[in-house]
Design an enzyme around this catalytic site. Sequence first.
Site, PDB file in Angstrom:
ATOM      1  N   HIS A 212      15.243  32.887  56.734  1.00 41.53           N
ATOM      2  CA  HIS A 212      16.027  32.487  55.575  1.00 41.53           C
ATOM      3  C   HIS A 212      15.664  31.062  55.177  1.00 41.53           C
ATOM      4  O   HIS A 212      15.286  30.239  56.024  1.00 41.53           O
ATOM      5  CB  HIS A 212      17.517  32.580  55.915  1.00 41.53           C
ATOM      6  CG  HIS A 212      18.421  32.291  54.768  1.00 41.53           C
ATOM      7  ND1 HIS A 212      18.295  32.872  53.530  1.00 41.53           N
ATOM      8  CD2 HIS A 212      19.495  31.438  54.668  1.00 41.53           C
ATOM      9  CE1 HIS A 212      19.228  32.422  52.723  1.00 41.53           C
ATOM     10  NE2 HIS A 212      19.966  31.547  53.388  1.00 41.53           N
TER      11      HIS A 212
ATOM     12  N   CYS B  90      13.720  34.650  48.482  1.00 40.86           N
ATOM     13  CA  CYS B  90      14.596  33.539  48.893  1.00 40.86           C
ATOM     14  C   CYS B  90      13.850  32.210  48.937  1.00 40.86           C
ATOM     15  O   CYS B  90      14.419  31.175  48.584  1.00 40.86           O
ATOM     16  CB  CYS B  90      15.276  33.838  50.222  1.00 40.86           C
ATOM     17  SG  CYS B  90      14.174  34.101  51.617  1.00 40.86           S
TER      18      CYS B  90
END
Length: 316
Positions: A198, A109
């Site tokens: 994230h 990510c």
Amino acid sequence: STQQATRAIEIMSGGDDWCTIESDPGVFTSMLEDLGVEGVELQELWSLDDDSLAQLGSQVYGLIFLFQWQNDDKNNNGPNDSADERKPLDEDAIPPNLFFAHQVTTNACATQAILSVLFNTQQLVQEQEDENETDKVSLGPTLSEFRSFTAEFPPLLKGEAIRSSEEIKKIHNSFSRQDAFMTEGKVHIPTGDEEAFHFVAYVPVNNVVYELDGLQSGPIVVGDVVVPDANAMDDDDDKDGPPSSMIPSWISVARRAIQNRMQTMGEAAIKFNLMAVTQDARIAARMQGDAVALSEMEAKRHQWKVENERRRHNYV
């Protein structure tokens, strides 16, 4: 939304063959160089105040915001996600020159967020270069070909293309820590008690700042870039601190969005990291003839190289 949260849980609990790498500007800068990118580096931001932002220089391509992911729509999606201003764009409303990919793999990510910044930077896409070959700014052949190949893909296929790229994955994985107890092909599955993080990117495209979060259905419009009035800039220069002209206009829009998001995160807001994707600072130092600054930057690059070699070494 519940659907978005469910999708995030599925991604983060499912294994893949992308390794976890440390969120560090030296790691990501070296990784981009291995991918063939020229004239780009990542800088860590310890604050969003004017002085810190002014030190980034005028060529700031995007911001990468890392935060602790929780199974909580409010914390993950930011404030007022159901409101129109936080609603992701529908697929057919995404500007054709805006690169947005869904996140379909867990451990990539951060790499995907950085690639999203690069693929939305026209200066890189157009491969501008100075008269001095040393000061070339370019995506390089690998990423240029990838962007061209995936340009017409919908967001889901763009994400799948990133996951399926053996060249990008190989270089990404080369920066993973060597673990004597992990055999090749074995994947760590989170237990559910571990902290998950994230990454989202903030980029300016066509004088609009977008938040690019691969767990969302589409990019989110953060705000319009307002070009400061020349007279206002002159007045601002008389104030204490760096003049506003030293800070790219779009960053003020992104800063407000990040600060608003952190306000909704509660205790999780203390666990975050912010990096800027910028032009290699050595280019400006060479143009200005600043030998002292250039020497310091070269020393920093050498230290990054030493640290990356240590990360790759198996001491067991």
